[in-house]
Design an enzyme around this catalytic site. Structure first.
Site, PDB file in Angstrom:
ATOM      1  N   THR A 143       0.817  -1.217   0.000  1.00 24.87           N
ATOM      2  CA  THR A 143       0.000   0.000   0.000  1.00 24.87           C
ATOM      3  C   THR A 143       0.848   1.262   0.000  1.00 24.87           C
ATOM      4  OG1 THR A 143      -1.738  -1.153   1.223  1.00 24.87           O
ATOM      5  CG2 THR A 143      -1.790   1.253   1.280  1.00 24.87           C
ATOM      6  N   PHE A 414      -2.937  -7.973   3.942  1.00 25.28           N
ATOM      7  CA  PHE A 414      -1.535  -7.663   4.256  1.00 25.28           C
ATOM      8  C   PHE A 414      -1.051  -6.391   3.559  1.00 25.28           C
ATOM      9  CE2 PHE A 414      -2.386 -12.166   3.466  1.00 25.28           C
ATOM     10  CZ  PHE A 414      -2.519 -12.590   4.779  1.00 25.28           C
ATOM     11  N   CYS A 415      -1.940  -5.405   3.435  1.00 30.28           N
ATOM     12  CA  CYS A 415      -1.592  -4.134   2.787  1.00 30.28           C
ATOM     13  C   CYS A 415      -1.047  -4.351   1.385  1.00 30.28           C
ATOM     14  CB  CYS A 415      -0.583  -3.350   3.629  1.00 30.28           C
ATOM     15  SG  CYS A 415      -1.207  -2.835   5.228  1.00 30.28           S
ATOM     16  N   ASN A 416      -1.603  -5.334   0.681  1.00 37.09           N
ATOM     17  CA  ASN A 416      -1.193  -5.598  -0.693  1.00 37.09           C
ATOM     18  C   ASN A 416      -2.421  -6.017  -1.490  1.00 37.09           C
ATOM     19  OD1 ASN A 416      -0.070  -6.491  -3.139  1.00 37.09           O
ATOM     20  ND2 ASN A 416       1.779  -7.258  -2.135  1.00 37.09           N
TER      21      ASN A 416
END
Length: 827
Positions: A143, A414-416
């Protein structure tokens, strides 16, 4: 096939050969990580664990040293400054590079480093006559990388997301011709390792983008810069910036060491630093500015220019102890990579082979390959569990059950988001509908209309154990598998047969970030020069050389000699070694006066340097000609008077000896043979074009004082401070002492000849509180410095620096009793 029969350590060894490190691995875990007893910690990709020794050594450091603000100039502030600079050097060494090529800008973390690039990159908006800059990034990006477009979009910069398939499928053969007309800067960002799946992307993409072979660089003219997001990669892998010279590398240190948190860095390739331009300037970043006028000149040093305000210096100092613990426990990053990949491969193999009683698979694994090699796959395993009917089990349920078993893992996206969408097959429209249904990043909504919104991730660190894998797999089998638990024999055998990478040794990486090279010593030959070569030389009037002092170890006691070789760096072995503290910062008598009680002696016949001190056994280390010693010792970096120097560590015996005597962690390091360090100080004489090369001295090759000058200062002090002539001479720590001159006459000399060697006077020696240290006892007094300052009307100089320019094979001999002839500025 029974699950319990294949979940043994024997199966692990069939799948991977390396486990643990030198020494007793289990004992190390008990000593360094006692707090995780009963806990299965499998979230190292988010934050790894710190060893007990890191905290102990760090707390000992900050409780025994006073660290001031590095922007001040007090002794405590200088200690902080020097230690921080030493840490910068160690960070670069860890990534197999030096300050010649890269700069370390400390930030609050990887995200702050990425934001810094986004804010300062010289983006060029599109105009009628020229295309604008592009911010390009892999869709499999964190992110914090994708979030850079939030800044660039307001500047009219186009954002271009690129899939990993497009990089190659849309690539063009051959290197594109350099566009000398279009200089529009573009930035391409990609992760060295996906934080979602652990996939490692080729580091060769850096050069592929720069050479405009890969998409999108092959389609867009201009100058291409590469940002390599290394935060996930460097947790368990060695990054060699000599092989992968990315322009910008953001990292977070807690992912490597576990402590400190809230500290990261942006590594900037020096040749690319010019593309970054700051607008805001904080404390410490300006060379000069005016408050009443829009006038500002940034600091010349790259790190200083971008570190607004005071850096988190205590956290930075903690990094030194992080490196110490990491290398002491594991040896190097290659060992960590081998150990953690083996655990991940074993867990992947068993989990992907695990079946319900009806034969259906237990897990859906999200990975590009089959964990064939640590070159292509990191120590991350991402998956969702399936029930016996093939439906996905929500990750929140897995997370809650894992907590009951004291298993710590990570769930979600997972911020992806890009990787999450790609692996789970979630379209952009579905993502928007999920938001409308109440699902936001980080919540517990794991299924929307039966479709997963995220997954489960387990990741391994250097302290992870085989038992961690067993407990996790047993947890899955006990809680989520319809009995009887079975294993797909065919798949298991297929994966066992696929371990090609483990059957051939990987290329060993550099140790401690540097490849050790055999260094050859300087061959010595005789070289003499006659006095007639030197032009007009004044009469000597009985001036002679009365004393020669060699200081083999910087800031330790003098070693007096009668005849001594002179080489291209000065007196042979003078300041060839130095003592550094636990953080690798040079110790001087200003910080540790007891150094003067250590008496080094060079014994040429035995090729040894002996160290002696009262109450201590004598020890020895080999001299520089012992090539076998230096090729087996650790190379490290330190600083002398702002110059970065490459040195060799002299081993644990010397370190233990020094630490015991000085009462603090210390090591003895030696200047790397063949190292070239040029003298900074501009000489007075006419031959200033040539370079003089230095050992670990501060300013110049030699320091010379006159007995007459010493006697004058001694007499001025005699009413208040008794000091014998020899003790007074020792205080000034000169290499050469002459007699027969008038007091301070030497200040006006430009050149002099001693024996057959001609010297240039490089200028006066500025004095500090070290001349107030009694070199026989280590006690301090202000009197010599006060007297010198009063006599010279505030000009606190005493003695002159000497230098000579000589070829590498130069060798001569100085002898006590030699005639001294000089040139003055009047000639």
């Amino acid at each position: 096939m029974n699950f319990h029969n294949v979940s043994s350590f024997e199966t692990f060894q069939q799948l991977w050969s390396q486990y643990g490190y030198e020494g007793n691995f289990g004992e190390m875990i008990q000593q360094e990580f006692p707090r995780i007893k009963g806990i299965t910690y499998l979230d190292h990709a988010a934050a790894t664990l710190y060893p007990e020794s890191l905290l102990r050594n760090f707390f000992r450091d900050i409780s025994t040293n006073v660290y001031g603000n590095p922007h001040s100039h007090s002794p405590s502030s200088r200690l902080t400054h020097d230690t921080v600079e030493q840490v910068r050097s160690r960070v670069l060494q860890h990534f197999n590079t030096t300050s010649k090529d890269y700069s370390v800008i400390f930030t609050s973390g990887c995200t702050a480093a990425l934001k810094l690039v986004a804010e300062t990159f010289r983006w060029r908006p599109q105009t009628e006559g020229e295309a604008g800059s592009h911010l390009c990034y892999l869709t499999d990006s964190h992110t914090s990388v994708v979030g850079m477009r939030g800044l660039t979009s307001t500047l009219g910069v186009a954002a271009l997301p690129v899939s990993s398939q497009e990089l190659k499928t849309r690539a063009k053969d051959g290197i594109q011709e350099e566009d000398v007309i279009c200089q529009t800067p573009h930035l391409f960002c990609y992760p060295a390792q996906s934080n979602f799946s652990g996939r490692k992307y080729p580091l060769s993409h850096v050069e592929g983008i720069r050479a405009r072979r890969l998409y999108p660089a092959c389609d867009l003219q201009g100058r291409w810069f590469v940002l390599l997001d290394a935060a996930s990669y460097v947790t368990c892998s060695s990054l060699n910036l000599q092989d992968c010279p990315a322009d910008f590398i953001p990292i977070s240190f807690y992912k490597i060491f576990g402590f400190p948190t809230g500290l990261g860095a942006l590594l900037v390739r020096n040749d690319a630093a010019g593309i970054l331009r700051k607008t805001y300037f904080g404390g410490g970043t300006a060379a000069a500015y005016l408050s009443g006028e829009n006038y500002y000149v940034p600091a010349e040093n790259i790190s200083d220019r971008f570190e607004d305000g005071t850096v988190s210096f205590l956290d930075i100092i903690a990094l030194n102890h992080g490196f110490e613990s990491l290398y002491r426990i594991t040896g190097n990053m290659h060992n960590i990579q081998q150990h953690t990949f083996g655990l991940a491969r074993y867990t992947y193999t068993l989990l992907s082979s695990l079946c319900h009683g009806n034969g259906r698979p237990v897990a859906q694994i999200y990975a590009e390959g089959q964990f064939e090699s640590p070159i292509t796959q990191g120590a991350i395993l991402n998956f969702n569990l399936l029930d016996s009917s093939g439906q996905i089990v929500g990750y929140s349920q897995v997370d809650r059950m894992a907590s009951l078993f004291n298993i710590h893992l990570r769930t979600g996206c997972f911020c992806n988001t890009g990787a999450c969408q790609a692996f789970l097959g979630i379209t952009d429209q579905q993502m928007k509908r999920n938001l409308q249904a109440g699902h936001v990043c980080g919540d517990g909504v794991d299924l929307v209309d039966g479709q997963p919104t995220g997954s489960v991730r387990v990741s391994f660190g250097y302290m992870s154990t085989f038992e961690d894998c067993q407990k996790f797999l047993s947890f899955v089998a006990e809680c989520f598998v319809m009995k009887p638990v079975t294993v797909n024999r065919a798949r298991l055998q297929e994966l066992k047969a696929a371990r090609e990478s483990s059957d051939r040794p990987d290329e060993l990486p550099p140790v401690n970030g540097f490849i050790k090279e055999r260094q050859t010593g300087v061959e010595k030959s005789s070289s003499k020069a006659s006095q007639q070569e030197f032009g007009h030389v004044g009469p000597s009037h009985g001036k002679t050389l009365t004393n020669i002092y060699v200081y083999p170890v910087k800031s330790c006691a003098a070693f007096e000699v009668h005849d001594w070789p002179v080489g291209p760096l000065g007196l042979l072995y003078d300041r060839g070694w130095m003592v550094v503290n636990g953080n690798g910062v040079c110790l001087s008598q200003k910080r540790e006066s007891r150094l003067c009680l250590i008496r080094p002696q060079v014994h040429l016949p035995s090729n040894k340097l002996f160290l002696q001190a009262s109450g201590m056994d004598t020890i020895s280390v080999p001299l520089e000609d012992d090539v076998s010693f230096h090729t087996s010792s650790q190379m490290c970096h330190s600083k002398v008077c702002g110059d970065r120097v490459e040195t060799f560590d002299c081993g644990d015996e010397a370190a233990a000896w020094l630490s015991l005597f000085l009462g603090q962690p210390c090591r003895l390091i030696r200047q790397r043979p063949g190292l070239t360090r040029e003298m900074k100080k501009r000489t007075r004489g006419a031959d200033t074009a040539a370079s003089s090369f230095l050992s670990l001295v501060n300013e110049a090759q030699y320091l010379m004082i006159s007995r007459a000058s010493v006697e004058l200062i001694q007499n001025l002090m005699s009413n208040r401070f008794e000091c014998e002539m020899l003790l007074a001479i020792k205080r000034f720590r000169a290499n050469l002492v002459i007699a027969g001159a008038e007091p301070f006459e030497e200040d006006n000399w430009s050149h002099l000849i001693i024996g057959n060697t001609r010297f240039t006077v490089a200028g006066p020696c500025g004095r500090c509180q070290m001349i107030g240290i009694d070199q026989d006892t280590g006690t301090r007094t202000k009197e010599p410095l006060v007297t010198l300052s009063a006599h010279r009307s505030g000009k606190v100089t005493f003695g002159v620096y000497l230098t000579h320019q000589a070829p590498e094979d130069f060798v001569s001999v100085l002898s006590v009793g030699s005639v001294v002839q000089m040139e003055s500025h009047d000639h």
